[in-house]
Design a protein around this motif. Structure first.
Motif, PDB file in Angstrom:
ATOM      1  N   LEU A  87       0.825  -1.212   0.000  1.00 46.69           N
ATOM      2  CA  LEU A  87       0.000   0.000   0.000  1.00 46.69           C
ATOM      3  C   LEU A  87       0.855   1.257   0.000  1.00 46.69           C
ATOM      4  CD1 LEU A  87      -2.824  -1.015   2.479  1.00 46.69           C
ATOM      5  CD2 LEU A  87      -3.126  -0.363   0.093  1.00 46.69           C
ATOM      6  N   MET A 132      -4.474   2.735   4.313  1.00 46.58           N
ATOM      7  CA  MET A 132      -5.408   2.406   3.239  1.00 46.58           C
ATOM      8  C   MET A 132      -6.186   3.648   2.810  1.00 46.58           C
ATOM      9  SD  MET A 132      -6.906  -1.265   4.492  1.00 46.58           S
ATOM     10  CE  MET A 132      -7.826  -1.617   3.017  1.00 46.58           C
ATOM     11  N   SER A 158     -12.285   2.885   4.508  1.00 43.56           N
ATOM     12  CA  SER A 158     -11.071   2.465   5.206  1.00 43.56           C
ATOM     13  C   SER A 158     -10.921   3.150   6.555  1.00 43.56           C
ATOM     14  CB  SER A 158      -9.837   2.786   4.367  1.00 43.56           C
ATOM     15  OG  SER A 158      -9.886   2.095   3.154  1.00 43.56           O
TER      16      SER A 158
END
Length: 168
Positions: A87, A132, A158
């Motif tokens: 990520l 996220m 998220s």
């Protein structure tokens, strides 16, 4: 591609680190509250019983991230950190792409890579929702408009910080 390689080189050594005790407790709490069947039972039979369980539904995308990481490595720390590193690499790539050919884009990428918030997100597994949300938020600004809504919804799902994306 270079963003992924450099991010893995910087943070890859953390894959071998064990969970800190506080991480184990936070993760057990987060995964333990993912009793979706209990939420639906509570809605049908006893709505007052779902107060603690209902808070889990506010972050469905993060819940999926935690469940995927746990499934990927059978609950081992390396899988959670690998997802965080991936990520982070996407976040750095998207930030560089957003800036286009501007002069400071590499400096911005380095600042993101070594900022304490992003390194804490790789080290501390419980910071996954923030990472996220940040990744999806930058992607929402980067991608064409037809995809921006989808990434905004992912950012909001998220972490609560994602609600600020429409104002950017």
């Amino acid at each position: 591609c270079l963003c992924f390689v450099l991010t893995f080189l910087v943070y890859g050594r953390m894959l071998g680190f064990a969970f800190a005790r506080t991480e184990e407790l936070k993760l057990a709490d987060a995964l333990g509250r993912l009793d979706f069947a209990g939420v639906w039972r509570g809605l049908l039979f006893d709505p007052s019983a779902i107060d603690s369980q209902f808070s889990t539904l506010w972050r469905p995308v993060s819940n999926i991230g935690f469940l995927f990481s746990g499934w990927l490595g059978d609950g081992e720390p390396w899988a959670f950190r690998l997802v965080s590193i991936g990520l982070l690499a996407v976040l750095i790539w998207a930030a560089r792409r957003t800036l286009g050919k501007r002069m400071g884009r590499d400096l911005v990428a380095l600042l993101i890579a070594f900022h304490p918030m992003t390194s804490a997100a790789v080290i501390d597994v419980s910071a996954l929702p923030l990472l996220m949300s940040a990744t999806f938020a930058v992607l929402a600004v980067t991608v064409p408009k037809r995809w921006a809504v989808a990434f905004t919804i992912l950012a909001i799902g998220s972490h609560e910080v994602g609600f600020l994306i429409p104002f950017v």
